[in-house]
Design a protein around this motif. Sequence first.
Motif, PDB file in Angstrom:
ATOM      1  N   LEU A  46       1.738   4.173  -1.711  1.00 46.41           N
ATOM      2  CA  LEU A  46       0.948   5.288  -2.215  1.00 46.41           C
ATOM      3  C   LEU A  46      -0.163   4.734  -3.105  1.00 46.41           C
ATOM      4  CD1 LEU A  46       3.769   7.803  -3.284  1.00 46.41           C
ATOM      5  CD2 LEU A  46       2.783   7.430  -1.007  1.00 46.41           C
ATOM      6  N   VAL A  47      -1.396   5.111  -2.816  1.00 46.00           N
ATOM      7  CA  VAL A  47      -2.545   4.611  -3.562  1.00 46.00           C
ATOM      8  C   VAL A  47      -3.014   5.656  -4.571  1.00 46.00           C
ATOM      9  CG1 VAL A  47      -4.916   3.754  -3.390  1.00 46.00           C
ATOM     10  CG2 VAL A  47      -3.248   3.175  -1.615  1.00 46.00           C
ATOM     11  N   GLU A  48      -2.959   5.305  -5.844  1.00 47.07           N
ATOM     12  CA  GLU A  48      -3.469   6.120  -6.948  1.00 47.07           C
ATOM     13  C   GLU A  48      -2.940   7.546  -6.924  1.00 47.07           C
ATOM     14  OE1 GLU A  48      -7.713   5.738  -7.231  1.00 47.07           O
ATOM     15  OE2 GLU A  48      -7.581   3.625  -7.822  1.00 47.07           O
ATOM     16  N   THR A  49      -1.645   7.679  -6.755  1.00 50.27           N
ATOM     17  CA  THR A  49      -1.019   9.005  -6.778  1.00 50.27           C
ATOM     18  C   THR A  49      -1.171   9.616  -8.169  1.00 50.27           C
ATOM     19  OG1 THR A  49       0.583   8.268  -5.137  1.00 50.27           O
ATOM     20  CG2 THR A  49       1.111  10.275  -6.363  1.00 50.27           C
ATOM     21  N   ALA A  54      -4.802   9.275   7.372  1.00 44.55           N
ATOM     22  CA  ALA A  54      -6.037   9.945   6.980  1.00 44.55           C
ATOM     23  C   ALA A  54      -6.133  11.291   7.673  1.00 44.55           C
ATOM     24  CB  ALA A  54      -7.247   9.085   7.329  1.00 44.55           C
ATOM     25  N   GLY A  55      -6.906  12.189   7.066  1.00 45.75           N
ATOM     26  CA  GLY A  55      -7.176  13.485   7.667  1.00 45.75           C
ATOM     27  C   GLY A  55      -8.435  13.402   8.496  1.00 45.75           C
ATOM     28  N   ARG A  56      -9.549  13.704   7.883  1.00 45.79           N
ATOM     29  CA  ARG A  56     -10.840  13.577   8.567  1.00 45.79           C
ATOM     30  C   ARG A  56     -11.431  12.210   8.240  1.00 45.79           C
ATOM     31  NH1 ARG A  56     -11.749  19.083   6.515  1.00 45.79           N
ATOM     32  NH2 ARG A  56     -11.579  20.564   8.226  1.00 45.79           N
ATOM     33  N   ILE A  57     -11.793  11.457   9.265  1.00 47.44           N
ATOM     34  CA  ILE A  57     -12.384  10.139   9.043  1.00 47.44           C
ATOM     35  C   ILE A  57     -13.526   9.913  10.032  1.00 47.44           C
ATOM     36  CG2 ILE A  57     -10.225   9.106   8.246  1.00 47.44           C
ATOM     37  CD1 ILE A  57     -10.124   7.671  10.981  1.00 47.44           C
ATOM     38  N   ASP A  58     -14.384   8.985   9.657  1.00 49.45           N
ATOM     39  CA  ASP A  58     -15.390   8.488  10.591  1.00 49.45           C
ATOM     40  C   ASP A  58     -14.713   7.392  11.393  1.00 49.45           C
ATOM     41  OD1 ASP A  58     -17.531   7.503  11.955  1.00 49.45           O
ATOM     42  OD2 ASP A  58     -18.492   6.553  10.227  1.00 49.45           O
ATOM     43  N   LEU A 109      -7.726   7.990   1.461  1.00 51.50           N
ATOM     44  CA  LEU A 109      -8.049   6.568   1.395  1.00 51.50           C
ATOM     45  C   LEU A 109      -9.546   6.364   1.598  1.00 51.50           C
ATOM     46  CD1 LEU A 109      -5.111   5.175   3.573  1.00 51.50           C
ATOM     47  CD2 LEU A 109      -5.394   4.834   1.111  1.00 51.50           C
ATOM     48  N   SER A 110     -10.106   5.443   0.834  1.00 49.13           N
ATOM     49  CA  SER A 110     -11.511   5.111   1.008  1.00 49.13           C
ATOM     50  C   SER A 110     -11.680   4.251   2.258  1.00 49.13           C
ATOM     51  CB  SER A 110     -12.033   4.352  -0.212  1.00 49.13           C
ATOM     52  OG  SER A 110     -11.431   3.063  -0.288  1.00 49.13           O
ATOM     53  N   ASN A 111     -12.928   4.141   2.735  1.00 48.41           N
ATOM     54  CA  ASN A 111     -13.192   3.283   3.886  1.00 48.41           C
ATOM     55  C   ASN A 111     -12.785   1.845   3.600  1.00 48.41           C
ATOM     56  OD1 ASN A 111     -14.209   5.367   5.458  1.00 48.41           O
ATOM     57  ND2 ASN A 111     -16.319   5.035   4.804  1.00 48.41           N
ATOM     58  N   ILE A 134       3.206   1.795   5.771  1.00 49.61           N
ATOM     59  CA  ILE A 134       2.439   3.011   6.002  1.00 49.61           C
ATOM     60  C   ILE A 134       1.760   3.343   4.691  1.00 49.61           C
ATOM     61  CG2 ILE A 134       2.481   5.368   6.901  1.00 49.61           C
ATOM     62  CD1 ILE A 134       5.319   4.823   7.919  1.00 49.61           C
ATOM     63  N   VAL A 135       0.442   3.509   4.722  1.00 51.46           N
ATOM     64  CA  VAL A 135      -0.346   3.651   3.499  1.00 51.46           C
ATOM     65  C   VAL A 135      -0.889   5.068   3.386  1.00 51.46           C
ATOM     66  CG1 VAL A 135      -2.264   2.724   2.146  1.00 51.46           C
ATOM     67  CG2 VAL A 135      -0.987   1.217   3.701  1.00 51.46           C
ATOM     68  N   PHE A 136      -0.705   5.670   2.201  1.00 42.13           N
ATOM     69  CA  PHE A 136      -1.172   7.024   1.934  1.00 42.13           C
ATOM     70  C   PHE A 136      -2.130   6.997   0.745  1.00 42.13           C
ATOM     71  CE2 PHE A 136       2.946   7.248   3.917  1.00 42.13           C
ATOM     72  CZ  PHE A 136       2.867   8.326   4.796  1.00 42.13           C
ATOM     73  N   GLY A 137      -3.198   7.789   0.828  1.00 42.37           N
ATOM     74  CA  GLY A 137      -4.205   7.803  -0.218  1.00 42.37           C
ATOM     75  C   GLY A 137      -3.915   8.808  -1.317  1.00 42.37           C
ATOM     76  N   ALA A 138      -4.817   8.828  -2.297  1.00 45.31           N
ATOM     77  CA  ALA A 138      -4.704   9.770  -3.411  1.00 45.31           C
ATOM     78  C   ALA A 138      -4.827  11.208  -2.916  1.00 45.31           C
ATOM     79  CB  ALA A 138      -5.798   9.466  -4.445  1.00 45.31           C
TER      80      ALA A 138
END
Length: 247
Positions: A8-11, A80-84, A117-119, A108-112
């Motif tokens: 978990l990144v910056e929860t 990720a949800g919406r990504i480029d 998650l940032s690019n 498995i990595v999850f963002g804040a």
Amino acid sequence: MPNPRIILVETAGARNLGSVARVMKNFGLSELWLVNPQCDRLSDEAIHMAVHAREILENAKIVESLPEALMGCQRAIATAGRIDKGDMKVTNPPQGLSWLSQVATSAIVFGAEDRGLSNAEIQHCQQVLQIPVNPDYPSLNLAQAVGVCCYQWQLLRDDPKSHENLTSQIAQDLLKSAPIDLAPREDIEACYQQLEAVLLKIGYVYPHTAAHRLRKFRNIFDRANLSPSEVAMLRGILRQVNWATDQ
């Protein structure tokens, strides 16, 4: 089939953190890594939401950066949800987790909660996982997203053959001799940093284009499933190129 790390990144939410611990224990996962957490994992709120999974919070590993959390991992998948999409492979939970199951160490990595998650963070992983949801409201709560992935992992554990129709024949052949001997992510990342320095030095890339070009090299090498000896060979070549340009 070794369980993946949940990173978990910056929860920011203690309740979310406790809920993640609970759902991890529901499905038999225990290795939780927290990258620069913005809340106290042992707060009353977190402990309350974890219910009987307090030990997962207590044993969670705290690190400052995502590369630190990925040390020792052979494969990592970002959520990720919406990504480029760009050149990054985007997959769904059954396919993505089947791909993770082919190696001994994975994550498995999850963002804040507020930004995902940032690019730059996604670039440390080899694939992006998207959970199919209603496009009119695609945002999932952090613990819900973790729960979906943990559930899918449980299905793989219950029936390892269920993913055979989701992978190529090459991947199935590799599975027969699993775990695949892949280089850990920290060695791959060191190789990428070394490659970027050499390409800048010889003028193949410029500072303002380096990140974009390096993404393409990342995609090439990540698809190659490099072994530790192959990474060592590539780094040796880069050291020699660096030396030769100084002569």
